[in-house]
Design a protein around this motif. Sequence first.
Motif: not given
Length: 694
Positions: A562, A358, A547, A568, A559, A458-463, A573, A433-436
């Motif tokens: 995991r 992030t 996920d 998380n 979402i 509420d942004t869902w994404w990942q490394t 993570r 961001v980061g978790e539900p």
Amino acid sequence: VASHDHLRHMDSMAQLPFGAGKISHHNAVILGEAPASEENDLVFPNAEFSKKALVSSPEKYMEMYKRSVVDPAGFWSEFASEFYWKKKWVREVFSENLDVRKGNVKIEWFKGGKTNICHNALDRNVEAGSGDKVALYWEGNEPGQDGKLTYKELLKNVCQLANYLRHVGVRKGDAVVIYLPMLMQLPIAMLACARIGAVHSVVFAGFSSDSLVQRIEDCKPKVVITCNAVCRGSKVIHLKDIVDNALADSTKNVDSVDLCLTYENKSALSREETKWTKGRDFWWQDVVSVFPTECQVEWVDAEDPLFILYTSGSTAKPKGVLHTTGGYMVYSAITFRYAFDYKPLDIYWCTADCGWITGHSYVAYGPLLNGATILIYEGVPNYPDAGRSWDIVDKYKVTIFYTAPTLIRSLMREGDQYVTRYSRKSLRVLGTVGEPINPTAWRWFFNVVGNAQCPISDTWWQTETGGFMITPLPGAWPQKPGSATFPFFGVQPVIVDEKGNEIIGECSGYLCIKTSWPGALRTLHGDHERYETTYFKPFPGYYFSGDGCSRDKDGYYWITGRVDDVINVSGHRIGTAEVESALISHPKCAEAAVVAIEHEVKGQGIYAFVTLVKGVPFNEELRKELISTVRNQIGSFAAPEKIHWAPELPKTRSGKIMRRILRKIASKQLDDIGDTSALADPSVIPQLIALCDH
Ligand code: PRX
């Protein structure tokens, strides 16, 4: 390339929320009042906001979304053209093979193009007349401690460091490890590496020395950049000592790091008090400032590596996620702009540390590529008290505030008065961001922090994804508290069942992505096979996110967290295998099994079952030792909430630990342990239950 099936599907899904009259307005909430049943209630954007928003309506979104999946080349080329390319890419803007059955997985965007992300983030903005605009505000740990740099000044600082790095022999493709807290020097160091084509690997400064060793041994940096110490609340953390230990312990490539550039963070520790290795350690302030403030850019190929960022997976060895230059640049910039409805006068604050993805995409690169004014904060949100975040918001007139659900929950617990004593009237857009995010925390964020005026992204994404994948676009459509809503442009999410069959309509399953997007990871550093095995083999033909997800009747995505061996904790993570391997390294621990439990503030917490070496008694002292072993080997954020002594672990006849049962015991669902007939020795269970509160 685009899947028209998917589009038809999106379209039919989308018609529900987007089509007029199809939403049940009777339970719609305007301005986020608490509804009776939370999940299906809608929070409508403020009409004034929508009118000025970059994407002002569901129809506008659909129009752009359709184009992005029907003609990804054209869609992304237009955005890419905003940036400076020393050499333009060839027309076939991307190529991909995501299907392991058809050969190596390979993703390429803007192939043949040459560019530089630092040039685009800094020089380009200066040349466009933003030289005197503030690029970076810095707020120190102590109230009243602050600093700022304009775009011109930031560029000069970056150039000096880039020149220095070149001078000491760092070349295109070389790795540089950065272990710094949230000082201005952290984004400066990242940008300086990018400027000369070096590959940065930022290690979050909360990681222990052992974790740093692991990363140093894997990416073999030429230089490590750190600072002597940092203040976090009332604590002083001696970062240089951690680096010293790591360098002493890095045996696999001990020759490669012969230089440790150290920034003197005077407010935390003086140089006189800092331990020093002559010939290897150099003070940033002494050696960098003598270099010229202009530095020629290294033009790199769009597919040349930009950075490696380590993240947890299902084994104890972290994965070195590798992102390249061109696609990541375009994607981080454009996702930032749309998901936060960015406007040039915004003051943007993302509370993430640059040590996580992030911080890469949405503290540094994305915003700076848009010429935004960003704010970074060195300290913690509850120092000197729980109102600090809002004090900072008022001080800098922050307009976009992006944070994590865990922070929201921890501040919510402290009481509204810490929020309401500040005006916060500058705020316009919020993000998480980061978790539900649980609907209760969402509503508190919306109503109390945002005064029921600011949409929440509420942004869902990942490394791995480099940028936002599923996210609201503020002002475009009604929101549902706790749902990440709809895919970003060009992203084609699919939900599959256990066998990998795509499920249409309202459903739950595994979240995968069909076709690539510009910000996708290209490989795992030094281990392309693990890359394919982890992301592309579980469901052939798709990128698998790890996920779980459901899609409701209106097409909104939710979402669920995991579905692999990753826990998380506060949005961080952590692999169960990493924690288990740390515990087992303790000489008195014979075996360990780690599961996740629900945690009120952190989202999830770590619960560890341990079997001890024969004859060793379990006591308070050993419990503490085991926890500190995890702190030392990974970092404090991975410390287990609970160590549960297990004289025996529940195993199948073939010796496999039955985690399903351990999860039940950890969450105290003792009446609902489930089928234990596969256990080699079912008497283990009552024994474990009896030791629950040991
Ligand atoms: O489980 C998802 C969760 O965080 C994971 C990615 O973690 P990391 O790579 O460390 O990146 C975190 C910052 C992007 C995901 O697999 N996650 C992230 N954002 C959300 C989320 N879960 C639910 N809602 C989100 N908005």
